[in-house]
Design an enzyme around this catalytic site. Structure first.
Site, PDB file in Angstrom:
ATOM      1  N   TYR A  37       0.807  -1.220   0.000  1.00 29.86           N
ATOM      2  CA  TYR A  37       0.000   0.000   0.000  1.00 29.86           C
ATOM      3  C   TYR A  37       0.840   1.270   0.000  1.00 29.86           C
ATOM      4  O   TYR A  37       0.302   2.372  -0.076  1.00 29.86           O
ATOM      5  CB  TYR A  37      -0.904   0.016   1.233  1.00 29.86           C
ATOM      6  CG  TYR A  37      -2.296  -0.443   0.941  1.00 29.86           C
ATOM      7  CD1 TYR A  37      -3.306   0.492   0.721  1.00 29.86           C
ATOM      8  CD2 TYR A  37      -2.605  -1.773   0.872  1.00 29.86           C
ATOM      9  CE1 TYR A  37      -4.587   0.095   0.446  1.00 29.86           C
ATOM     10  CE2 TYR A  37      -3.890  -2.190   0.599  1.00 29.86           C
ATOM     11  CZ  TYR A  37      -4.867  -1.262   0.390  1.00 29.86           C
ATOM     12  OH  TYR A  37      -6.139  -1.653   0.118  1.00 29.86           O
TER      13      TYR A  37
ATOM     14  N   ASP B   9      -3.550 -17.212   4.860  1.00 26.02           N
ATOM     15  CA  ASP B   9      -4.513 -18.105   4.193  1.00 26.02           C
ATOM     16  C   ASP B   9      -5.270 -18.936   5.230  1.00 26.02           C
ATOM     17  O   ASP B   9      -6.498 -19.071   5.174  1.00 26.02           O
ATOM     18  CB  ASP B   9      -3.829 -18.993   3.134  1.00 26.02           C
ATOM     19  CG  ASP B   9      -2.462 -19.494   3.559  1.00 26.02           C
ATOM     20  OD1 ASP B   9      -1.994 -19.121   4.657  1.00 26.02           O
ATOM     21  OD2 ASP B   9      -1.850 -20.271   2.804  1.00 26.02           O
TER      22      ASP B   9
ATOM     23  N   LYS C 216       2.512 -13.888   5.957  1.00 26.57           N
ATOM     24  CA  LYS C 216       2.803 -15.037   5.090  1.00 26.57           C
ATOM     25  C   LYS C 216       4.316 -15.217   5.096  1.00 26.57           C
ATOM     26  O   LYS C 216       4.986 -15.092   4.066  1.00 26.57           O
ATOM     27  CB  LYS C 216       2.251 -14.726   3.684  1.00 26.57           C
ATOM     28  CG  LYS C 216       2.288 -15.869   2.714  1.00 26.57           C
ATOM     29  CD  LYS C 216       1.131 -16.826   2.863  1.00 26.57           C
ATOM     30  CE  LYS C 216       1.303 -18.014   1.944  1.00 26.57           C
ATOM     31  NZ  LYS C 216       0.380 -19.096   2.174  1.00 26.57           N
TER      32      LYS C 216
ATOM     33  N   ASP D  88      -6.376  -5.037   5.108  1.00 26.07           N
ATOM     34  CA  ASP D  88      -7.420  -4.495   4.237  1.00 26.07           C
ATOM     35  C   ASP D  88      -8.403  -5.599   3.838  1.00 26.07           C
ATOM     36  O   ASP D  88      -9.617  -5.449   3.943  1.00 26.07           O
ATOM     37  CB  ASP D  88      -6.740  -3.912   2.988  1.00 26.07           C
ATOM     38  CG  ASP D  88      -7.739  -3.289   2.044  1.00 26.07           C
ATOM     39  OD1 ASP D  88      -8.681  -2.635   2.529  1.00 26.07           O
ATOM     40  OD2 ASP D  88      -7.585  -3.449   0.823  1.00 26.07           O
TER      41      ASP D  88
END
Ligand code: NAD
Length: 363
Positions: A124, A225, A192, A249
């Site tokens: 971002y 995930d 992640k 987000d």
């Protein structure tokens, strides 16, 4: 003492939502000196900019902004006003509670999650290289030189993902202080790190280090995930989620979906010296001027603002009034009805009136 607050009416459905929300906040008995400012597409037509300097000057003085949604004009060269304000004041922590209120239509009950999202770094940050541009081709050549095994096509666009110790540390500290203040029991850091070792791996490392200073708060890490699946299957097991910008987000919309959708989700953007309170949803331009959409998200953002201003009692009464109106299900907007065309749905200002009645009945 009256609180000085910059009130930004926004555009689209913003002004009608803000009018309703302001009336409800004032009905708590808390005194405000509103410094009313305009930003967004309507003011752009008059002044040539969607974010006049007067708005920023006002926030520099008050340090607190209450903001209705603002459209991001497409194809005008202007970036989002919302993002511009967060950046200008370095409001690095985004707080998005997701709580079940009885009466809201959802398959899930008893959810009381808080999504904390880092607001300044990650993909971002807006550091992008367009496909085919000389600097992009140069960058691709440089990457191939440094990492000969990297698979990267000539016609790639590139976005850069910075995650720093400095940015993560101040955000993680904010998260743990938040958990301590609100007596939250557990923080789940989401990333992640198995794939992105130097960014998400670093993120975990810093969060873990900060966590050591807060032994009373349980700390765990979860891959993003898996977090998605966990939230859909057993959201009641989670408490505070601590997320880098992009995952935050995405997951915050997932969390909003768990507790009844966009109409009820509030948000706060907090920095060291200022804060801005807003609804999670946008300006819903197709409903502009119809007195139709749900004011709850902006009003619950007002509850977060009352807490920030040290008005905990008023914040509690406000939340009880909102919850009572939703639970009764009579004076609610179309989006809270089982049938969206239900003729008994009320308008924005009538739903606010019902909340004001509840507040007055209690005082
Ligand atoms: P949106 O949130 O404005 O609306 C999407 C749909 O959600 C609406 O059509 C409506 O059906 C529903 N909805 C939204 N708010 C609602 C409410 N209070 N009550 C009932 N239903 C509601 O999203 P969008 O259409 O993608 O965005 C419109 C504009 O808002 C864009 O320019 C976008 O950039 C901007 N935006 C601003 C903010 C902000 O001010 N922080 C946030 C998101 C989007």
């Amino acid at each position: 003492m009256a609180h000085n607050v910059t009130l930004i009416r926004g555009d689209g459905v913003g002004p009608e939502l803000m009018e309703a929300a302001r009336r409800v906040l004032e009905a708590t008995g808390v005194q405000f000196n509103w410094d009313v400012q305009d930003a967004g597409v309507d003011v752009m037509e008059k002044t040539g900019t969607p974010l006049p300097d007067a708005v920023l000057d006002s926030i520099r003085k008050t340090h607190v902004a209450y903001k209705a949604p603002i459209t991001t004009p497409i194809g005008t060269g202007f970036r989002s006003v919302n993002v511009a304000i967060r950046k200008e004041f370095d409001q690095y922590a985004n707080v998005r509670p997701a709580k079940s209120y009885p009466g809201v239509r959802s398959k899930y009950q008893n959810i009381d999650l808080v999504m904390l999202r880092e607001n300044t770094e990650d993909l971002y940050a807006g550091i992008e290289f367009e496909k085919g541009k000389p600097e992009t081709i140069e960058l691709i050549g440089w990457i191939r030189g440094k990492q000969p095994k990297a698979k990267i096509w000539d016609d790639a666009g590139i976005s850069i993902k910075p995650i720093s110790v400095t940015g993560t540390k101040r955000f993680a500290k904010f998260g743990f202080e938040y958990a301590r203040k609100w007596k939250r029991k557990k923080i789940t850091a989401v990333a992640k790190a198995n794939i992105m070792k130097y960014t998400d791996g670093l993120y975990y490392e810093v969060c873990r280090e900060v966590a050591r200073g807060y032994p009373e708060i349980q700390y765990e890490e979860m891959l993003v995930d898996n977090m998605c699946m966990q939230l859909v299957q057993k959201p009641e097991l989670y408490d505070v989620l601590l997320c880098p910008n992009l995952y935050g987000d995405i997951l915050s919309d997932l969390c909003a979906g768990l507790v009844g959708g966009l109409g009820v989700g509030p948000g706060a953007n907090i920095g060291d010296n200022s804060a801005m309170f807003e609804a999670v949803h946008g300006s819903a331009p197709k409903y502009k001027g119809q007195n139709k959409v749900n004011p709850t998200a902006l009003i619950l953002a007002g509850k977060l603002m009352l807490e920030y201003l040290g008005e905990a009692d008023a914040a509690k009464r406000l939340e009880q009034a909102v919850a009572a109106v939703i639970a009764e299900g009579k004076s609610v907007t179309y989006d809270m009805k089982a049938d969206r065309n239900d003729p008994t749905a009320v308008g924005t200002s009538q739903m606010a009136d019902a909340m004001i009645e509840k507040l007055k009945a209690k005082s």
